[in-house]
Design a protein around this motif. Structure first.
Motif, mmCIF file in Angstrom:
data_model
loop_
_atom_site.group_PDB
_atom_site.id
_atom_site.type_symbol
_atom_site.label_atom_id
_atom_site.label_comp_id
_atom_site.label_asym_id
_atom_site.label_seq_id
_atom_site.Cartn_x
_atom_site.Cartn_y
_atom_site.Cartn_z
ATOM 1 N N VAL A 290 -19.620 -22.751 21.276
ATOM 2 C CA VAL A 290 -18.777 -21.937 22.173
ATOM 3 C C VAL A 290 -19.437 -21.677 23.528
ATOM 4 C CG1 VAL A 290 -17.555 -20.861 20.260
ATOM 5 C CG2 VAL A 290 -19.581 -19.745 21.197
ATOM 6 N N PHE A 291 -20.780 -21.815 23.595
ATOM 7 C CA PHE A 291 -21.463 -21.627 24.876
ATOM 8 C C PHE A 291 -22.113 -22.921 25.352
ATOM 9 C CE2 PHE A 291 -21.642 -17.202 23.185
ATOM 10 C CZ PHE A 291 -20.930 -16.578 24.213
ATOM 11 N N ARG A 292 -21.577 -24.054 24.898
ATOM 12 C CA ARG A 292 -22.187 -25.352 25.193
ATOM 13 C C ARG A 292 -22.411 -25.562 26.691
ATOM 14 N NH1 ARG A 292 -19.984 -29.879 26.812
ATOM 15 N NH2 ARG A 292 -17.896 -29.060 26.404
ATOM 16 N N GLU A 293 -21.369 -25.339 27.477
ATOM 17 C CA GLU A 293 -21.469 -25.594 28.912
ATOM 18 C C GLU A 293 -22.470 -24.655 29.579
ATOM 19 O OE1 GLU A 293 -18.559 -25.651 32.852
ATOM 20 O OE2 GLU A 293 -17.680 -25.918 30.845
ATOM 21 N N ALA A 294 -22.421 -23.364 29.215
ATOM 22 C CA ALA A 294 -23.353 -22.391 29.801
ATOM 23 C C ALA A 294 -24.790 -22.718 29.423
ATOM 24 C CB ALA A 294 -22.993 -20.979 29.336
#
Length: 208
Positions: free
Chosen positions: A78-82
């Motif tokens: 869920v926080f892959r991009e960040a």
């Protein structure tokens, strides 16, 4: 049931329905539908209220290694991009405690070598986030804004305030698409909780 001024007053579990004594066709069916809806609202609200108490003990029996693997996998998705953009680098060497107050669960989260890691305990938590399970589900399902819950004191941040605000701001980068098919049950659960909380049970005055 009692006659009152040309109407039949039916009271069931505190809810009153008034009918003309000469019932028009379909009036009984309409009453039944109204009553069904009220019962459903009650059950929905009770389920949301009682779920944490019912789940608290079984969840505590889940082995921590399983919790750890699941949490790290979910956070990575869920926080892959960040994470890829290094936005969690501020957590390196520091620990965030996440506490689900009504379930008696807590995890310690840090950043290590470009990955979010979860631990059972740590020497010192730099910041602590705590809230009940329903509010956290509403945040995850994008039904509540972290800022609103923070100002309502339903989401508590203790410890390093600056660090906590950075974490809170990063909640907006949560990518539900990273959950795959799990996204839809989460959103459905958030909607269910939201509707249960908004339930308005008709009073005698509104039903008469």
């Amino acid at each position: 049931e009692a006659a009152l001024g040309g109407f039949t007053l039916l009271e069931v579990s505190g809810h009153k329905f008034d009918f003309q004594q000469d019932l028009a066709e379909g009036a009984v069916l309409e009453c039944a539908k109204n009553w069904e809806f009220i019962v459903f609202q009650h059950l929905q609200r009770r389920l949301v209220e009682q779920a944490p108490r019912l789940l608290r003990h079984p969840l505590k029996l889940v082995p921590f290694p399983l919790q750890q693997n699941l949490m790290e996998a979910l956070l990575g998705r869920v926080f892959r991009e960040a994470i890829e953009e290094g936005e969690f680098a501020f957590l390196a060497g520091k620990w965030l405690k996440v506490e689900v107050s009504d379930l008696g669960l807590c995890w310690f989260i840090s950043e290590r070598e470009g990955k979010l890691v979860v631990a059972r305990k740590c020497e010192h938590a730099d910041v602590c986030f705590s809230g009940n399970s329903q509010d956290l589900v509403l945040i995850a399902g994008r039904r509540e804004d972290p800022d609103s819950l923070f100002f309502q004191r339903r989401l508590k941040i203790e410890g390093d305030t600056e660090l906590g605000l950075e974490v809170k701001n990063l909640m907006d980068s949560l990518d539900l698409d990273g959950l795959g098919l799990m996204k839809y049950p989460l959103m459905d659960l958030a909607t269910f909780i939201e509707r249960a909380r908004e339930t308005h049970v008709p009073t005698a005055a509104t039903m008469s």
